[in-house]
Design a protein around this motif. Sequence first.
Motif, PDB file in Angstrom:
ATOM      1  N   MET A 266       1.088  -1.073   0.318  1.00  0.00           N
ATOM      2  CA  MET A 266      -0.491  -0.416  -0.015  1.00  0.00           C
ATOM      3  C   MET A 266       0.954   0.830  -0.369  1.00  0.00           C
ATOM      4  O   MET A 266       1.659   1.255   0.416  1.00  0.00           O
ATOM      5  N   ASN A 267       0.497   2.286  -0.831  1.00  0.00           N
ATOM      6  CA  ASN A 267       1.416   3.324  -0.879  1.00  0.00           C
ATOM      7  C   ASN A 267       0.695   4.430  -0.928  1.00  0.00           C
ATOM      8  O   ASN A 267      -0.315   4.665   0.427  1.00  0.00           O
ATOM      9  N   TYR A 268       1.969   5.534   0.078  1.00  0.00           N
ATOM     10  CA  TYR A 268       0.720   6.087   0.533  1.00  0.00           C
ATOM     11  C   TYR A 268       1.727   7.754  -0.207  1.00  0.00           C
ATOM     12  O   TYR A 268       2.553   8.380  -0.218  1.00  0.00           O
ATOM     13  N   GLY A 269       1.251   7.820  -1.234  1.00  0.00           N
ATOM     14  CA  GLY A 269       1.514   9.385  -2.434  1.00  0.00           C
ATOM     15  C   GLY A 269       1.130  10.617  -1.309  1.00  0.00           C
ATOM     16  O   GLY A 269       1.770  11.387  -2.254  1.00  0.00           O
ATOM     17  N   ASP A 270       0.742  10.960  -0.179  1.00  0.00           N
ATOM     18  CA  ASP A 270       0.131  12.373   0.145  1.00  0.00           C
ATOM     19  C   ASP A 270       1.842  12.932   0.831  1.00  0.00           C
ATOM     20  O   ASP A 270       2.151  12.088   1.583  1.00  0.00           O
ATOM     21  N   ARG A 271       1.978  14.119   0.825  1.00  0.00           N
ATOM     22  CA  ARG A 271       3.405  14.690   1.577  1.00  0.00           C
ATOM     23  C   ARG A 271       3.651  14.471   2.744  1.00  0.00           C
ATOM     24  O   ARG A 271       4.970  14.047   3.281  1.00  0.00           O
ATOM     25  N   ASP A 272       2.482  14.688   3.345  1.00  0.00           N
ATOM     26  CA  ASP A 272       2.670  15.389   4.581  1.00  0.00           C
ATOM     27  C   ASP A 272       2.467  13.522   5.988  1.00  0.00           C
ATOM     28  O   ASP A 272       2.541  14.182   6.729  1.00  0.00           O
ATOM     29  N   VAL A 273       2.533  12.430   4.877  1.00  0.00           N
ATOM     30  CA  VAL A 273       2.691  10.694   5.501  1.00  0.00           C
ATOM     31  C   VAL A 273       4.285  10.254   5.466  1.00  0.00           C
ATOM     32  O   VAL A 273       4.664  10.650   4.482  1.00  0.00           O
ATOM     33  N   PRO A 274       4.257  10.542   6.294  1.00  0.00           N
ATOM     34  CA  PRO A 274       5.888  10.617   5.800  1.00  0.00           C
ATOM     35  C   PRO A 274       6.724   9.190   5.656  1.00  0.00           C
ATOM     36  O   PRO A 274       7.417   9.174   5.196  1.00  0.00           O
ATOM     37  N   HIS A 275       5.826   8.156   5.493  1.00  0.00           N
ATOM     38  CA  HIS A 275       6.381   6.661   5.055  1.00  0.00           C
ATOM     39  C   HIS A 275       6.389   6.702   3.444  1.00  0.00           C
ATOM     40  O   HIS A 275       5.104   7.282   3.595  1.00  0.00           O
ATOM     41  N   THR A 276       6.430   6.489   2.443  1.00  0.00           N
ATOM     42  CA  THR A 276       6.139   5.673   1.653  1.00  0.00           C
ATOM     43  C   THR A 276       5.731   4.918   1.239  1.00  0.00           C
ATOM     44  O   THR A 276       4.526   4.991   0.703  1.00  0.00           O
ATOM     45  N   ARG A 277       5.236   3.620   1.895  1.00  0.00           N
ATOM     46  CA  ARG A 277       4.171   2.578   1.541  1.00  0.00           C
ATOM     47  C   ARG A 277       4.407   1.588   2.818  1.00  0.00           C
ATOM     48  O   ARG A 277       5.106   2.180   4.033  1.00  0.00           O
ATOM     49  N   ILE A 278       3.621   0.916   3.186  1.00  0.00           N
ATOM     50  CA  ILE A 278       3.789  -0.286   3.914  1.00  0.00           C
ATOM     51  C   ILE A 278       2.940  -1.797   3.438  1.00  0.00           C
ATOM     52  O   ILE A 278       2.315  -1.460   2.654  1.00  0.00           O
ATOM     53  N   THR A 279       4.343  -1.919   3.785  1.00  0.00           N
ATOM     54  CA  THR A 279       3.805  -3.777   2.981  1.00  0.00           C
ATOM     55  C   THR A 279       3.744  -4.781   4.069  1.00  0.00           C
ATOM     56  O   THR A 279       4.011  -4.423   5.560  1.00  0.00           O
ATOM     57  N   GLU A 280       2.949  -5.933   3.919  1.00  0.00           N
ATOM     58  CA  GLU A 280       2.078  -6.784   4.922  1.00  0.00           C
ATOM     59  C   GLU A 280       2.638  -8.456   3.904  1.00  0.00           C
ATOM     60  O   GLU A 280       2.872  -8.887   3.174  1.00  0.00           O
ATOM     61  N   HIS A 281       3.532  -9.058   4.534  1.00  0.00           N
ATOM     62  CA  HIS A 281       4.282  -9.676   4.047  1.00  0.00           C
ATOM     63  C   HIS A 281       4.161 -10.890   4.093  1.00  0.00           C
ATOM     64  O   HIS A 281       4.208 -11.493   3.113  1.00  0.00           O
ATOM     65  N   LYS A 282       2.332 -11.480   4.469  1.00  0.00           N
ATOM     66  CA  LYS A 282       2.174 -12.617   4.561  1.00  0.00           C
ATOM     67  C   LYS A 282       1.351 -12.716   2.771  1.00  0.00           C
ATOM     68  O   LYS A 282       1.018 -14.023   2.063  1.00  0.00           O
ATOM     69  N   HIS A 283       1.296 -11.087   2.744  1.00  0.00           N
ATOM     70  CA  HIS A 283       0.396 -11.639   1.341  1.00  0.00           C
ATOM     71  C   HIS A 283       1.216 -11.999  -0.261  1.00  0.00           C
ATOM     72  O   HIS A 283       1.152 -12.023  -0.699  1.00  0.00           O
ATOM     73  N   PHE A 284       2.478 -11.789   0.251  1.00  0.00           N
ATOM     74  CA  PHE A 284       4.174 -11.882  -0.168  1.00  0.00           C
ATOM     75  C   PHE A 284       4.076 -13.639  -0.602  1.00  0.00           C
ATOM     76  O   PHE A 284       4.564 -14.058  -1.571  1.00  0.00           O
ATOM     77  N   SER A 285       3.149 -14.597   0.034  1.00  0.00           N
ATOM     78  CA  SER A 285       2.687 -16.546  -0.010  1.00  0.00           C
ATOM     79  C   SER A 285       1.312 -15.794   0.211  1.00  0.00           C
ATOM     80  O   SER A 285       1.210 -17.070   1.357  1.00  0.00           O
ATOM     81  N   PRO A 286       0.525 -15.457  -1.013  1.00  0.00           N
ATOM     82  CA  PRO A 286      -1.111 -16.243  -0.597  1.00  0.00           C
ATOM     83  C   PRO A 286      -1.083 -17.515  -0.355  1.00  0.00           C
ATOM     84  O   PRO A 286      -2.278 -17.809  -1.082  1.00  0.00           O
ATOM     85  N   TRP A 287      -0.287 -18.162  -0.827  1.00  0.00           N
ATOM     86  CA  TRP A 287      -0.222 -19.976  -0.281  1.00  0.00           C
ATOM     87  C   TRP A 287      -0.354 -19.829   1.032  1.00  0.00           C
ATOM     88  O   TRP A 287      -0.955 -21.259   0.359  1.00  0.00           O
ATOM     89  N   GLU A 288       0.083 -19.059   1.474  1.00  0.00           N
ATOM     90  CA  GLU A 288      -0.104 -19.650   3.031  1.00  0.00           C
ATOM     91  C   GLU A 288      -1.793 -18.856   3.526  1.00  0.00           C
ATOM     92  O   GLU A 288      -2.005 -17.862   3.252  1.00  0.00           O
ATOM     93  N   THR A 289      -1.560 -19.597   4.906  1.00  0.00           N
ATOM     94  CA  THR A 289      -2.644 -18.590   5.831  1.00  0.00           C
ATOM     95  C   THR A 289      -1.989 -19.036   7.600  1.00  0.00           C
ATOM     96  O   THR A 289      -1.484 -19.318   7.954  1.00  0.00           O
ATOM     97  N   HIS A 290      -2.033 -17.292   7.690  1.00  0.00           N
ATOM     98  CA  HIS A 290      -2.027 -17.052   8.977  1.00  0.00           C
ATOM     99  C   HIS A 290      -2.932 -15.992   9.955  1.00  0.00           C
ATOM    100  O   HIS A 290      -2.781 -15.024   8.996  1.00  0.00           O
ATOM    101  N   GLU A 291      -3.059 -16.743  10.688  1.00  0.00           N
ATOM    102  CA  GLU A 291      -3.533 -15.594  11.699  1.00  0.00           C
ATOM    103  C   GLU A 291      -3.067 -13.855  12.221  1.00  0.00           C
ATOM    104  O   GLU A 291      -3.780 -13.452  11.738  1.00  0.00           O
ATOM    105  N   GLY A 292      -1.379 -14.521  12.189  1.00  0.00           N
ATOM    106  CA  GLY A 292      -1.338 -13.000  12.828  1.00  0.00           C
ATOM    107  C   GLY A 292      -0.318 -12.268  11.184  1.00  0.00           C
ATOM    108  O   GLY A 292      -0.102 -13.138  10.297  1.00  0.00           O
TER     109      GLY A 292
END
Length: 381
Positions: A266-292
């Motif tokens: 998820m990118n964040y295009g607004d200048r007043d949001v200091p981070h450029t993006r948030i990555t959620e790592h379990k979605h890079f392995s969609p064949w796996e299932t994790h509660e956390g």
Amino acid sequence: MKILLVGAGLSGAVIARELAEAGHQCRVIDARSHIAGNCHTERDADTGVMMHVYGPHIFHTDDKGVWDYVNRFARFLPFQNRVKTTSQGRVYSLPVNLLTINQFFGTTLRPDEARAFIEEKADTSITDPQTFEEQALRFVGPELYEAFFKGYTEKQWGCSPTELPASILKRLPVRFNYDDNYFFHRFQGMPEDGYTAMIAAILDHPGITVELDTPYVPQMAQEADHTFWSGPLDGYFDYRLGHLGYRTLDFERFTYQGDYQGCAVMNYGDRDVPHTRITEHKHFSPWETHEGSVCYREYSRAAEPDDIPYYPIRMVEEKELLAQYVRLAEDSQCVTFVGRLGTYRYLDMDVTIREALDTALYFKESISSKKPILAFVVPPI
């Protein structure tokens, strides 16, 4: 021959494997405590999520030879990068496509209508875009530029888009259909057990020894017949002319019970949001299932001498310094500079592997024909 390979990332591993299979003795060293460089992956002990420790690495290529090569050492499962962005309080699809345009402008345009609509928005007085900003204004107009490109770019590169070359934006497509697959390449996927396991398999050869937590010292090269250097080009020369410029990344790691954002990036295009993006790592392995879930907030800044270098800046001043280091390298003996850091170029993983394969082939052919070995198989400039 005795070959020293400095760096146990993709370049070092692939070259070592190719030369070991040709009968050479390969010593691979790395200053870190793990192999795989910046594409190192490991499982989070609490959630079981496969983490891209230094930020996400998504494999995509049109090079069938490279695709076949990595599939020798790992099982790749399908993965397509479908990025979203939060801008001005709403979520949109990236790269900019027909859905993004219709969402943003509240329209229901068909492809031909959208193309004409965006052309009306574009600044057609710009006939030869020289800067990032001119390129954006010429091809998407001020509204889309402000929403999706300007703020993100300022955060990513730490300067105004008016200071960046137009070539940076040429890599970002605008599509007049509903295709939101970030990459065009026909082969896309992720190694089922992560990149570190893949590189461990590449390095698994009796002709290869791997030494971790082992910084390079010049005496090592004196004990070898040839060195392949995949560390920073300026670092080989102990930064005697100064440091080449890089951007680096800081990661703010946090966990979440459940699904935090429903997508990998998820990118964040607004200048007043200091981070450029948030990555959620379990979605890079969609064949796996994790509660956390394990997420990274990503921040970009100028690299200091002790930071991990990520993106070469390659602005005017850096190119001048680069040219001086290239001349030093070309005057050096028995060393070849490879990879992203060794050639001071931004390289995707598939290009890194292709260049490593080509470099190993070049080396073997040069040895057999008794030709001198160049410092760069692929020139940095």
